[in-house]
Design a protein around this motif. Structure first.
Motif, PDB file in Angstrom:
ATOM      1  N   LYS A 135       0.840  -1.197   0.000  1.00  0.00           N
ATOM      2  CA  LYS A 135       0.000   0.000   0.000  1.00  0.00           C
ATOM      3  C   LYS A 135       0.878   1.252   0.000  1.00  0.00           C
ATOM      4  CE  LYS A 135      -4.224  -1.505   2.322  1.00  0.00           C
ATOM      5  NZ  LYS A 135      -5.059  -1.288   3.509  1.00  0.00           N
ATOM      6  N   SER A 136       1.949   1.185   0.741  1.00  0.00           N
ATOM      7  CA  SER A 136       2.861   2.338   0.808  1.00  0.00           C
ATOM      8  C   SER A 136       3.476   2.627  -0.551  1.00  0.00           C
ATOM      9  CB  SER A 136       3.977   2.083   1.821  1.00  0.00           C
ATOM     10  OG  SER A 136       3.438   1.908   3.101  1.00  0.00           O
ATOM     11  N   ILE A 196       2.197   1.843  -3.486  1.00  0.00           N
ATOM     12  CA  ILE A 196       1.135   2.350  -4.347  1.00  0.00           C
ATOM     13  C   ILE A 196       0.917   3.835  -4.073  1.00  0.00           C
ATOM     14  CG2 ILE A 196      -1.355   2.221  -4.812  1.00  0.00           C
ATOM     15  CD1 ILE A 196      -1.098  -0.836  -4.323  1.00  0.00           C
ATOM     16  N   LYS A 197       0.920   4.213  -2.789  1.00  0.00           N
ATOM     17  CA  LYS A 197       0.730   5.616  -2.425  1.00  0.00           C
ATOM     18  C   LYS A 197       1.887   6.475  -2.926  1.00  0.00           C
ATOM     19  CE  LYS A 197      -0.712   8.536   1.341  1.00  0.00           C
ATOM     20  NZ  LYS A 197      -1.210   8.597   2.699  1.00  0.00           N
ATOM     21  N   ARG A 198       3.121   5.981  -2.796  1.00  0.00           N
ATOM     22  CA  ARG A 198       4.285   6.725  -3.306  1.00  0.00           C
ATOM     23  C   ARG A 198       4.185   6.913  -4.816  1.00  0.00           C
ATOM     24  NH1 ARG A 198       7.037   3.731   0.717  1.00  0.00           N
ATOM     25  NH2 ARG A 198       7.494   2.073  -0.769  1.00  0.00           N
ATOM     26  N   ASP A 199       3.744   5.881  -5.518  1.00  0.00           N
ATOM     27  CA  ASP A 199       3.584   5.975  -6.974  1.00  0.00           C
ATOM     28  C   ASP A 199       2.524   7.010  -7.350  1.00  0.00           C
ATOM     29  OD1 ASP A 199       5.511   4.013  -7.208  1.00  0.00           O
ATOM     30  OD2 ASP A 199       4.081   2.395  -7.634  1.00  0.00           O
ATOM     31  N   LYS A 200       1.416   7.016  -6.619  1.00  0.00           N
ATOM     32  CA  LYS A 200       0.341   7.986  -6.885  1.00  0.00           C
ATOM     33  C   LYS A 200       0.836   9.412  -6.626  1.00  0.00           C
ATOM     34  CE  LYS A 200      -3.406   5.492  -7.774  1.00  0.00           C
ATOM     35  NZ  LYS A 200      -4.200   5.636  -8.970  1.00  0.00           N
ATOM     36  N   LEU A 201       1.564   9.609  -5.531  1.00  0.00           N
ATOM     37  CA  LEU A 201       2.099  10.937  -5.219  1.00  0.00           C
ATOM     38  C   LEU A 201       3.105  11.393  -6.273  1.00  0.00           C
ATOM     39  CD1 LEU A 201       2.491  10.701  -1.334  1.00  0.00           C
ATOM     40  CD2 LEU A 201       0.836  12.087  -2.617  1.00  0.00           C
ATOM     41  N   ALA A 202       3.903  10.454  -6.769  1.00  0.00           N
ATOM     42  CA  ALA A 202       4.855  10.798  -7.826  1.00  0.00           C
ATOM     43  C   ALA A 202       4.127  11.208  -9.096  1.00  0.00           C
ATOM     44  CB  ALA A 202       5.788   9.612  -8.098  1.00  0.00           C
ATOM     45  N   LEU A 203       3.036  10.520  -9.415  1.00  0.00           N
ATOM     46  CA  LEU A 203       2.238  10.888 -10.584  1.00  0.00           C
ATOM     47  C   LEU A 203       1.585  12.258 -10.406  1.00  0.00           C
ATOM     48  CD1 LEU A 203       0.453   7.654 -11.852  1.00  0.00           C
ATOM     49  CD2 LEU A 203       1.948   9.160 -13.138  1.00  0.00           C
ATOM     50  N   GLN A 204       1.161  12.569  -9.177  1.00  0.00           N
ATOM     51  CA  GLN A 204       0.577  13.882  -8.921  1.00  0.00           C
ATOM     52  C   GLN A 204       1.623  14.983  -9.091  1.00  0.00           C
ATOM     53  OE1 GLN A 204      -1.643  13.990  -5.204  1.00  0.00           O
ATOM     54  NE2 GLN A 204      -2.419  11.936  -5.603  1.00  0.00           N
TER      55      GLN A 204
END
Length: 176
Positions: A21-22, A24-32
């Motif tokens: 989960k961590s 996935i969250k890091r990947d989403k933040l990088a995309l943002q």
């Protein structure tokens, strides 16, 4: 009892291991963060990406969104749209933009270095600069250096700025 425990361990090994989960969250933040950087880029550069219509619409809406919370949701929306895009092309575009930014910063620092040398050292630095850029207007350069030295002693920024602009224009002419 040991056999049951071994069976349980075997079942655990067979479970599919996806990203945490961590992660996935890091990947989403990088995309943002990538979405923010893309929105700040000139449209002419972005057009090379062949983005989907939905992504273009979202990017075009960006300047209208003022509220910070709405802007945060907007970056998430663009990040979700970017997941469906050709990320290799996006990565290459960003690397090219970062390289140009590094070159621009290095050039700026070099010009600042020349300005500081010319103001601090005077004639020896002047001779070095003329050697590097023989086409420079020597008279104007000397005049600007003298004025920058006087203004620096008096705490005025005008002449050093003019000297910097002159150095930038001279180096641009040499590089062209």
């Amino acid at each position: 009892m040991n056999d049951d425990h071994d069976e349980f361990d075997d079942d655990e090994d067979e479970l599919p291991q996806g990203p945490s989960k961590s992660q996935i969250k890091r990947d989403k933040l990088a995309l943002q963060a990538l979405a923010e950087r893309l929105a700040a880029m000139p449209r002419a550069e972005l057009e090379r990406l062949k983005l989907s219509e939905a992504t273009w619409i979202a990017l075009d809406e960006t300047p209208r969104i003022k509220d910070p919370r709405a802007r945060g949701r907007h970056w998430k929306r663009i990040a979700n749209l970017l997941e469906r895009e050709d990320m290799e092309a996006v990565r290459q575009l960003m690397e090219g933009a970062e390289e140009r930014e590094r070159e621009t910063n290095a050039r700026h620092h070099a010009l600042e270095g020349w300005r500081e040398r010319l103001i601090g050292e005077g004639d020896p630095a002047l001779a070095d600069f003329i050697e590097q850029c023989p086409a420079v207007d020597r008279q104007q350069l000397r005049t600007l250096v003298r004025a920058a030295q006087r203004d620096t002693e008096r705490g005025r920024p005008d002449a050093p700025r003019k000297l910097f602009r002159f150095l930038r224009e001279t180096m641009d002419a040499v590089d062209s």
